[in-house]
Design a protein around this motif. Sequence first.
Motif, PDB file in Angstrom:
ATOM      1  N   MET A   1       0.846  -1.194   0.000  1.00 16.47           N
ATOM      2  CA  MET A   1       0.000   0.000   0.000  1.00 16.47           C
ATOM      3  C   MET A   1       0.884   1.249   0.000  1.00 16.47           C
ATOM      4  O   MET A   1       1.776   1.393   0.834  1.00 16.47           O
ATOM      5  CB  MET A   1      -0.915   0.008   1.234  1.00 16.47           C
ATOM      6  N   THR A   2       0.614   2.151  -0.933  1.00 15.28           N
ATOM      7  CA  THR A   2       1.395   3.376  -1.024  1.00 15.28           C
ATOM      8  C   THR A   2       0.968   4.358   0.065  1.00 15.28           C
ATOM      9  O   THR A   2      -0.105   4.230   0.672  1.00 15.28           O
ATOM     10  CB  THR A   2       1.213   4.021  -2.404  1.00 15.28           C
ATOM     11  N   SER A   3       1.812   5.359   0.305  1.00 16.77           N
ATOM     12  CA  SER A   3       1.497   6.364   1.321  1.00 16.77           C
ATOM     13  C   SER A   3       0.269   7.183   0.930  1.00 16.77           C
ATOM     14  O   SER A   3      -0.519   7.595   1.792  1.00 16.77           O
ATOM     15  CB  SER A   3       2.697   7.288   1.520  1.00 16.77           C
ATOM     16  N   LYS A   4       0.076   7.407  -0.369  1.00 19.46           N
ATOM     17  CA  LYS A   4      -1.093   8.159  -0.826  1.00 19.46           C
ATOM     18  C   LYS A   4      -2.377   7.393  -0.528  1.00 19.46           C
ATOM     19  O   LYS A   4      -3.371   7.973  -0.062  1.00 19.46           O
ATOM     20  CB  LYS A   4      -0.967   8.439  -2.324  1.00 19.46           C
ATOM     21  N   GLN A   5      -2.370   6.081  -0.788  1.00 16.79           N
ATOM     22  CA  GLN A   5      -3.551   5.271  -0.491  1.00 16.79           C
ATOM     23  C   GLN A   5      -3.808   5.199   1.012  1.00 16.79           C
ATOM     24  O   GLN A   5      -4.963   5.268   1.464  1.00 16.79           O
ATOM     25  CB  GLN A   5      -3.354   3.862  -1.060  1.00 16.79           C
ATOM     26  N   ARG A   6      -2.742   5.090   1.787  1.00 17.12           N
ATOM     27  CA  ARG A   6      -2.905   5.034   3.239  1.00 17.12           C
ATOM     28  C   ARG A   6      -3.480   6.342   3.779  1.00 17.12           C
ATOM     29  O   ARG A   6      -4.371   6.333   4.631  1.00 17.12           O
ATOM     30  CB  ARG A   6      -1.557   4.745   3.894  1.00 17.12           C
ATOM     31  N   ASN A   7      -2.991   7.462   3.274  1.00 13.44           N
ATOM     32  CA  ASN A   7      -3.506   8.762   3.722  1.00 13.44           C
ATOM     33  C   ASN A   7      -4.973   8.934   3.343  1.00 13.44           C
ATOM     34  O   ASN A   7      -5.758   9.519   4.107  1.00 13.44           O
ATOM     35  CB  ASN A   7      -2.675   9.892   3.124  1.00 13.44           C
ATOM     36  N   LEU A   8      -5.360   8.418   2.173  1.00 13.03           N
ATOM     37  CA  LEU A   8      -6.761   8.504   1.760  1.00 13.03           C
ATOM     38  C   LEU A   8      -7.647   7.683   2.682  1.00 13.03           C
ATOM     39  O   LEU A   8      -8.728   8.136   3.098  1.00 13.03           O
ATOM     40  CB  LEU A   8      -6.899   8.024   0.312  1.00 13.03           C
ATOM     41  N   ILE A   9      -7.206   6.490   3.043  1.00  7.11           N
ATOM     42  CA  ILE A   9      -7.985   5.639   3.954  1.00  7.11           C
ATOM     43  C   ILE A   9      -8.101   6.290   5.324  1.00  7.11           C
ATOM     44  O   ILE A   9      -9.175   6.308   5.943  1.00  7.11           O
ATOM     45  CB  ILE A   9      -7.326   4.244   4.058  1.00  7.11           C
TER      46      ILE A   9
END
Length: 378
Positions: A1-9
């Motif tokens: 999981m990328t940092s962008k996806q993690r921040n979105l979640i």
Amino acid sequence: MTSKQRNLILAIAAIALALVVMAFARPVLGQFWFGMFILSGIFVILALGLNLINGFTGLFSLGHAGFMAVGAYTVAICTLPPDAKKQNFFLEPMNPILFAIQTPFWVALILATVMAGLLAWLIAIPALRLRDDYLAIATLGFGEIIRVVFSNTQSITNGAQGLIRIPTETSVWWSWGVALLMIVFMVRLVGSSFGRSLKAIREDEVAAEAMGINLYRTKITSFVIGSAMAGLGGGLLAGFLGSIDPKMFNFLYTFNIVLIIVLGGLGSISGSVIAAVVITFGMEWLRFLDGSMEAFGYRISGVPGLRMVVFSALLLAVVLFWREGLMGKNELTPEYLSKRFGRRKKVAVASASTTDAVAETPTPSRSDEELDEEANHA
């Protein structure tokens, strides 16, 4: 999981948590503190607008209360029913054009935002040619001019008498719903190229101009957006209180919002949100100090103003130990939390590893020749 996806979640989870808090706040907090919760959402909007101007752009504006007044009166005039307008304007009839206006609350909020933004644009054209203290004095003067004009326009604002019977449409969903939208808007704005231009101007105007940033236009845009947010917050405040008058929007109101952004951290969205909630609840929680109270069997008579003395002392302690505010220029992200609270754990682990390494280091053994030489010396 990328940092962008993690921040979105994480962002979706935070919004969902906020919606749950909004849904269950009334039965948990009670009627009075629930009202303070709604009010804190309004102060979040006001603080974000001023932080965009003072914190992210590096300007020094003290005219926020004037733009709040524009938004509050716009919402009041647009939502007052005809019979309430007749009751308010008994000294002098209301302007016929304004008397015929009656809009839904959401339309009035949009008009309040637009009117505050337009007035801010007119003020910014001459005022933003100034810098530092001169800009602060100019914006403070414009804010006071707005208040004085509202105090003397009898047929438009009802003068010093103010307006009553304003429909109380501001609920927790309006207050914190709009606050959440403004938080998302600020996050996206600060993370954009325009937001980076604002930070560049804050750090060094000469270097920012050398990089091709139009200082004057960027400052005006920032000032207009922040002031429009003040108008939006003022409109929500009018819909929450149900009555307004020009004396409410004096320069002290601006200083209260300045206090929020300084305590939270200039240039921090998370800091503005935290400080707005803490100050709104803290000011009311300390109100018991103004009245009589009983401690250790003795009854102590109340001292009017003691609440403000204690609150000012607490704020002074915060400023002394956290000179850049609670958050500084940081945001409440997983990276910040791990850096802030995981540091001691990392230091402890590193110290333990170093101790083990030293303990496990073998002692160098001496050769037979060295032992014979020591014996001969003896």
